[in-house]
Design a protein around this motif. Structure first.
Motif, PDB file in Angstrom:
ATOM      1  N   ASP A   1      -9.333  -5.264  -1.885  1.00 11.36           N
ATOM      2  CA  ASP A   1      -9.778  -6.650  -2.073  1.00 11.36           C
ATOM      3  C   ASP A   1      -9.381  -7.188  -3.446  1.00 11.36           C
ATOM      4  O   ASP A   1      -8.951  -8.334  -3.564  1.00 11.36           O
ATOM      5  N   LEU A   2      -9.508  -6.369  -4.479  1.00 10.16           N
ATOM      6  CA  LEU A   2      -9.107  -6.779  -5.827  1.00 10.16           C
ATOM      7  C   LEU A   2      -7.606  -7.046  -5.887  1.00 10.16           C
ATOM      8  O   LEU A   2      -7.162  -8.021  -6.494  1.00 10.16           O
TER       9      LEU A   2
ATOM     10  N   THR B   1      -6.105 -10.686  -6.744  1.00  8.60           N
ATOM     11  CA  THR B   1      -5.234 -10.820  -7.919  1.00  8.60           C
ATOM     12  C   THR B   1      -3.891 -11.444  -7.543  1.00  8.60           C
ATOM     13  O   THR B   1      -3.408 -12.346  -8.216  1.00  8.60           O
ATOM     14  N   ALA B   2      -3.292 -10.972  -6.463  1.00  7.35           N
ATOM     15  CA  ALA B   2      -2.006 -11.501  -6.029  1.00  7.35           C
ATOM     16  C   ALA B   2      -2.116 -12.987  -5.687  1.00  7.35           C
ATOM     17  O   ALA B   2      -1.265 -13.799  -6.087  1.00  7.35           O
ATOM     18  N   LYS B   3      -3.140 -13.351  -4.960  1.00  9.13           N
ATOM     19  CA  LYS B   3      -3.321 -14.756  -4.586  1.00  9.13           C
ATOM     20  C   LYS B   3      -3.575 -15.627  -5.804  1.00  9.13           C
ATOM     21  O   LYS B   3      -3.055 -16.739  -5.899  1.00  9.13           O
ATOM     22  N   SER B   4      -4.350 -15.139  -6.752  1.00  7.40           N
ATOM     23  CA  SER B   4      -4.652 -15.947  -7.939  1.00  7.40           C
ATOM     24  C   SER B   4      -3.400 -16.187  -8.785  1.00  7.40           C
ATOM     25  O   SER B   4      -3.247 -17.253  -9.358  1.00  7.40           O
TER      26      SER B   4
ATOM     27  N   ARG C   1       0.837  -1.198   0.000  1.00  4.96           N
ATOM     28  CA  ARG C   1       0.000   0.000   0.000  1.00  4.96           C
ATOM     29  C   ARG C   1       0.871   1.247   0.000  1.00  4.96           C
ATOM     30  O   ARG C   1       1.802   1.371   0.795  1.00  4.96           O
ATOM     31  N   PHE C   2       0.560   2.146  -0.920  1.00  9.41           N
ATOM     32  CA  PHE C   2       1.179   3.464  -1.001  1.00  9.41           C
ATOM     33  C   PHE C   2       0.039   4.476  -0.915  1.00  9.41           C
ATOM     34  O   PHE C   2      -0.674   4.686  -1.899  1.00  9.41           O
ATOM     35  N   GLY C   3      -0.167   5.058   0.260  1.00  6.73           N
ATOM     36  CA  GLY C   3      -1.306   5.962   0.438  1.00  6.73           C
ATOM     37  C   GLY C   3      -2.599   5.180   0.269  1.00  6.73           C
ATOM     38  O   GLY C   3      -2.825   4.187   0.945  1.00  6.73           O
ATOM     39  N   HIS C   4      -3.446   5.622  -0.677  1.00  8.42           N
ATOM     40  CA  HIS C   4      -4.702   4.911  -0.939  1.00  8.42           C
ATOM     41  C   HIS C   4      -4.618   4.034  -2.190  1.00  8.42           C
ATOM     42  O   HIS C   4      -5.628   3.574  -2.701  1.00  8.42           O
ATOM     43  N   TRP C   5      -3.401   3.770  -2.662  1.00  2.81           N
ATOM     44  CA  TRP C   5      -3.179   2.902  -3.819  1.00  2.81           C
ATOM     45  C   TRP C   5      -2.558   1.582  -3.363  1.00  2.81           C
ATOM     46  O   TRP C   5      -1.735   1.550  -2.455  1.00  2.81           O
ATOM     47  N   TYR C   6      -2.924   0.503  -4.060  1.00  2.00           N
ATOM     48  CA  TYR C   6      -2.371  -0.822  -3.792  1.00  2.00           C
ATOM     49  C   TYR C   6      -1.596  -1.279  -5.019  1.00  2.00           C
ATOM     50  O   TYR C   6      -2.109  -1.269  -6.136  1.00  2.00           O
ATOM     51  N   TYR C   7      -0.336  -1.632  -4.786  1.00  2.65           N
ATOM     52  CA  TYR C   7       0.578  -2.082  -5.842  1.00  2.65           C
ATOM     53  C   TYR C   7       0.714  -3.590  -5.682  1.00  2.65           C
ATOM     54  O   TYR C   7       1.311  -4.084  -4.742  1.00  2.65           O
ATOM     55  N   CYS C   8       0.125  -4.281  -6.605  1.00  2.00           N
ATOM     56  CA  CYS C   8       0.072  -5.735  -6.600  1.00  2.00           C
ATOM     57  C   CYS C   8       1.026  -6.210  -7.701  1.00  2.00           C
ATOM     58  O   CYS C   8       0.956  -5.731  -8.824  1.00  2.00           O
ATOM     59  N   ARG C   9       1.953  -7.107  -7.364  1.00  2.00           N
ATOM     60  CA  ARG C   9       2.945  -7.528  -8.362  1.00  2.00           C
ATOM     61  C   ARG C   9       3.508  -8.895  -8.011  1.00  2.00           C
ATOM     62  O   ARG C   9       3.305  -9.394  -6.910  1.00  2.00           O
ATOM     63  N   GLY C  10       4.253  -9.480  -8.956  1.00  2.00           N
ATOM     64  CA  GLY C  10       4.883 -10.760  -8.696  1.00  2.00           C
ATOM     65  C   GLY C  10       5.450 -11.395  -9.947  1.00  2.00           C
ATOM     66  O   GLY C  10       5.532 -10.765 -11.010  1.00  2.00           O
ATOM     67  N   ARG C  11       5.835 -12.661  -9.803  1.00  2.00           N
ATOM     68  CA  ARG C  11       6.310 -13.488 -10.917  1.00  2.00           C
ATOM     69  C   ARG C  11       5.570 -14.813 -10.849  1.00  2.00           C
ATOM     70  O   ARG C  11       5.451 -15.406  -9.784  1.00  2.00           O
ATOM     71  N   GLY C  12       5.104 -15.288 -11.984  1.00  2.00           N
ATOM     72  CA  GLY C  12       4.345 -16.535 -12.049  1.00  2.00           C
ATOM     73  C   GLY C  12       5.200 -17.774 -11.890  1.00  2.00           C
ATOM     74  O   GLY C  12       6.422 -17.736 -12.035  1.00  2.00           O
ATOM     75  N   LYS C  13       4.530 -18.885 -11.573  1.00  2.00           N
ATOM     76  CA  LYS C  13       5.215 -20.164 -11.393  1.00  2.00           C
ATOM     77  C   LYS C  13       5.461 -20.844 -12.738  1.00  2.00           C
ATOM     78  O   LYS C  13       4.724 -20.665 -13.689  1.00  2.00           O
TER      79      LYS C  13
END
Length: 103
Positions: free
Chosen positions: A90-91, A95-98, A59-71
Motif C-alpha cells: 500500500d505504501l 508513493t508512486a501515485k503521489s 513486485r520482486f518476491g515480497h519486496w515492492y520496487y517503487c520508482r519513476g521520474r517527476g513531472k
C-alpha cells in the motif's frame, strides 16, 4: 541470488534498504514477478525517445520496487529518477501515485 534475497540479506545486516541502489547485474537479469502499478505521461506518442514522467510499482518476491521520474512543465522531464524499496504494498502504490500526480 535474486533481488528479494539480496534485499533480505542487506536488511539482516542492519542496512536501511529503502533507498539502496540495486546492483546492475540483479536488475538486468531479473524480471519483476508482477507490475502492480504503472502510469506514464507521454503526450508525444510512442515514437518519442525523450524522458517522460512516469511512476511504477513492481513486485520482486515480497519486496515492492517503487520508482519513476517527476513531472516538469511540458511533456518531457530532466528530473532524476526517484525510487523506494519496501515490503508494504500500500505504501509503494501510494508513493508512486503521489509522485506522478505532483506538479
Amino acid at each position: 541470488m535474486n533481488i528479494s534475497k539480496w534485499l533480505d540479506k542487506k536488511e539482516a545486516e542492519g542496512i536501511d534498504v529503502s533507498q539502496i541502489v540495486l546492483p546492475d547485474d540483479l536488475v538486468n537479469e531479473e524480471a519483476p514477478d508482477e507490475t502492480i502499478y504503472f502510469k506514464e505521461i507521454n503526450t508525444c506518442g510512442i515514437l518519442c525517445t525523450d524522458s517522460h514522467p512516469f511512476s511504477t510499482v513492481e513486485r520482486f518476491g515480497h519486496w515492492y520496487y517503487c520508482r519513476g521520474r517527476g513531472k516538469e512543465a511540458g511533456p518531457h522531464t530532466t528530473k532524476p529518477q526517484w525510487w523506494m524499496l519496501t515490503k508494504d504494498k500500500d505504501l509503494a502504490i501510494k508513493t508512486a501515485k503521489s509522485h506522478i500526480e505532483k506538479g
